[in-house]
Design a protein around this motif. Sequence first.
Motif, short mmCIF file in Angstrom:
data_model
loop_
_atom_site.label_atom_id
_atom_site.label_comp_id
_atom_site.label_asym_id
_atom_site.label_seq_id
_atom_site.Cartn_x
_atom_site.Cartn_y
_atom_site.Cartn_z
N PHE A 8 60.79 109.94 -40.73
CA PHE A 8 60.32 108.56 -40.96
C PHE A 8 61.14 107.67 -40.04
O PHE A 8 62.36 107.61 -40.18
CB PHE A 8 60.56 108.14 -42.42
CG PHE A 8 59.70 108.88 -43.41
CD1 PHE A 8 58.40 108.48 -43.66
CD2 PHE A 8 60.21 109.99 -44.08
CE1 PHE A 8 57.60 109.17 -44.58
CE2 PHE A 8 59.42 110.68 -45.00
CZ PHE A 8 58.13 110.27 -45.24
N GLU A 13 63.63 112.82 -44.06
CA GLU A 13 63.83 112.73 -45.51
C GLU A 13 62.84 113.62 -46.24
O GLU A 13 61.75 113.90 -45.73
CB GLU A 13 63.61 111.29 -45.99
CG GLU A 13 64.72 110.34 -45.63
CD GLU A 13 64.62 109.04 -46.44
OE1 GLU A 13 64.13 109.08 -47.58
OE2 GLU A 13 65.00 108.00 -45.89
N ALA A 15 59.83 114.66 -48.48
CA ALA A 15 58.55 113.99 -48.67
C ALA A 15 57.62 114.88 -49.46
O ALA A 15 57.78 116.10 -49.49
CB ALA A 15 57.94 113.67 -47.30
N VAL A 23 54.52 111.29 -48.32
CA VAL A 23 55.14 110.12 -48.94
C VAL A 23 56.65 110.36 -49.05
O VAL A 23 57.10 111.40 -49.55
CB VAL A 23 54.56 109.87 -50.35
CG1 VAL A 23 55.28 108.70 -51.03
CG2 VAL A 23 53.06 109.61 -50.26
N ARG A 24 57.42 109.41 -48.58
CA ARG A 24 58.87 109.48 -48.64
C ARG A 24 59.31 109.46 -50.11
O ARG A 24 59.02 108.48 -50.83
CB ARG A 24 59.43 108.25 -47.91
CG ARG A 24 60.91 108.26 -47.66
CD ARG A 24 61.44 106.87 -47.42
NE ARG A 24 60.93 106.19 -46.25
CZ ARG A 24 61.67 105.93 -45.15
NH1 ARG A 24 62.92 106.30 -45.08
NH2 ARG A 24 61.14 105.26 -44.14
N SER A 26 62.17 109.08 -51.51
CA SER A 26 63.17 108.08 -51.90
C SER A 26 62.55 106.72 -52.24
O SER A 26 63.21 105.87 -52.83
CB SER A 26 64.22 107.92 -50.80
OG SER A 26 63.60 107.43 -49.63
N CYS A 27 61.26 106.51 -51.91
CA CYS A 27 60.64 105.22 -52.23
C CYS A 27 59.94 105.25 -53.59
O CYS A 27 59.36 104.26 -54.02
CB CYS A 27 59.66 104.79 -51.14
SG CYS A 27 58.04 105.55 -51.29
N LEU A 59 52.04 102.00 -48.62
CA LEU A 59 53.21 102.80 -48.24
C LEU A 59 53.22 103.07 -46.74
O LEU A 59 54.27 103.00 -46.10
CB LEU A 59 53.19 104.14 -49.00
CG LEU A 59 53.36 104.09 -50.52
CD1 LEU A 59 53.38 105.51 -51.10
CD2 LEU A 59 54.64 103.37 -50.91
N ARG A 62 54.37 100.06 -44.90
CA ARG A 62 55.83 99.84 -45.03
C ARG A 62 56.66 100.91 -44.33
O ARG A 62 57.88 100.85 -44.32
CB ARG A 62 56.21 99.91 -46.53
CG ARG A 62 55.92 98.68 -47.34
CD ARG A 62 56.94 98.53 -48.46
NE ARG A 62 57.11 99.71 -49.28
CZ ARG A 62 56.48 99.94 -50.43
NH1 ARG A 62 55.62 99.06 -50.88
NH2 ARG A 62 56.71 101.03 -51.13
N GLY A 63 55.99 101.94 -43.81
CA GLY A 63 56.74 103.04 -43.16
C GLY A 63 57.25 104.06 -44.16
O GLY A 63 58.08 104.90 -43.82
N ASP A 64 56.76 104.01 -45.40
CA ASP A 64 57.20 104.96 -46.42
C ASP A 64 56.25 106.14 -46.57
O ASP A 64 56.44 106.99 -47.45
CB ASP A 64 57.35 104.27 -47.78
CG ASP A 64 58.63 103.44 -47.85
OD1 ASP A 64 59.60 103.80 -47.15
OD2 ASP A 64 58.65 102.44 -48.60
N ALA A 65 55.22 106.18 -45.75
CA ALA A 65 54.29 107.31 -45.79
C ALA A 65 53.69 107.48 -44.39
O ALA A 65 53.57 106.51 -43.64
CB ALA A 65 53.19 107.08 -46.82
#
Length: 296
Positions: A8, A13, A15, A23-24, A26-27, A59, A62-65
């Motif tokens: 990411f 990380e 996922a 999907v990350r 940690s989010c 997501l 936001r860069g979380d996926a």
Amino acid sequence: MRLGRVLFANVTEPAVLHQDTWVRVSCLGLPDLEGGIACLLSRSQELLGALDGVVISELVARGDAVPAASAHLQSPLERTSSIIAVGLNYRAHIAEVEWKAPTNPLLFAKWSSALTGPYNEIALDASLSQQVDYEVELVAVIGRHTRDVDVAHALEHIGGYAVANDVSARDVQKADSQWTRAKSFDGFCPIGPWITTADEVADPQDLELSCVVNGSVRQHANTAQMIFGVAELVAFASHGMTLHPGDVLLTGTPSGVALGSESPQWLKPGDVVRSEIAGLGYLENHITARAAAEAS
Ligand code: ZN
């Protein structure tokens, strides 16, 4: 459920794959994630609950996926994992290399520095080995602390399964009289492409596996042909040593390796090695030459 380690922005990380998107983790607001991917193996239900209601497009924004098609997957294992490998576990392979079948599982180690991603290049050093071989293998990933487990309960301790290639420098393996170094050069343990959690693998002793080099099938077998099944291997290994979440067993390779051929086709720069297990995905590693300039 599929768990992987994904890049990411510039950090890798843990996922989880959800609706064709990584999907990350940690989010998602789960507690106790310090153990990385190893601590997630037994938490499918919790992960599903956390994914319930997430809006994937938000997501991604936001860069979380990351959509699966463009995700950069790294090795799902971290270097803290012990890699326990098993030699001579398929009869046809034992015959082709002209060894005798072992009476107990033949365990050996691969150092975790050999880990590499499912689609990474493997750079060969011609000054070290001229006989690099491939070995597709089913990987069992330990999901919880395991000591002295019996065969009947051993599978309950497995968190998931993946594909590996136990890349091996045969000339070094022979010259050393000990296998670890020859099987631990940088890049000699591609694993992945992700970990499929154990609840999605109905029977680990009924999986088709293959290794294809440059489009030609070199290995093709079924895990039903193992001498010691996954449960026996985990039980055997757990007597005397604690297996920790994230530790893995490479369960041996079937026949078709270069070593077993009368005119061996060792791996060489330019080759493409595809290691696949039905239902678990595939690795695709391009073989390159390690340039002298990289030495340090
Ligand atoms: Zn092997």
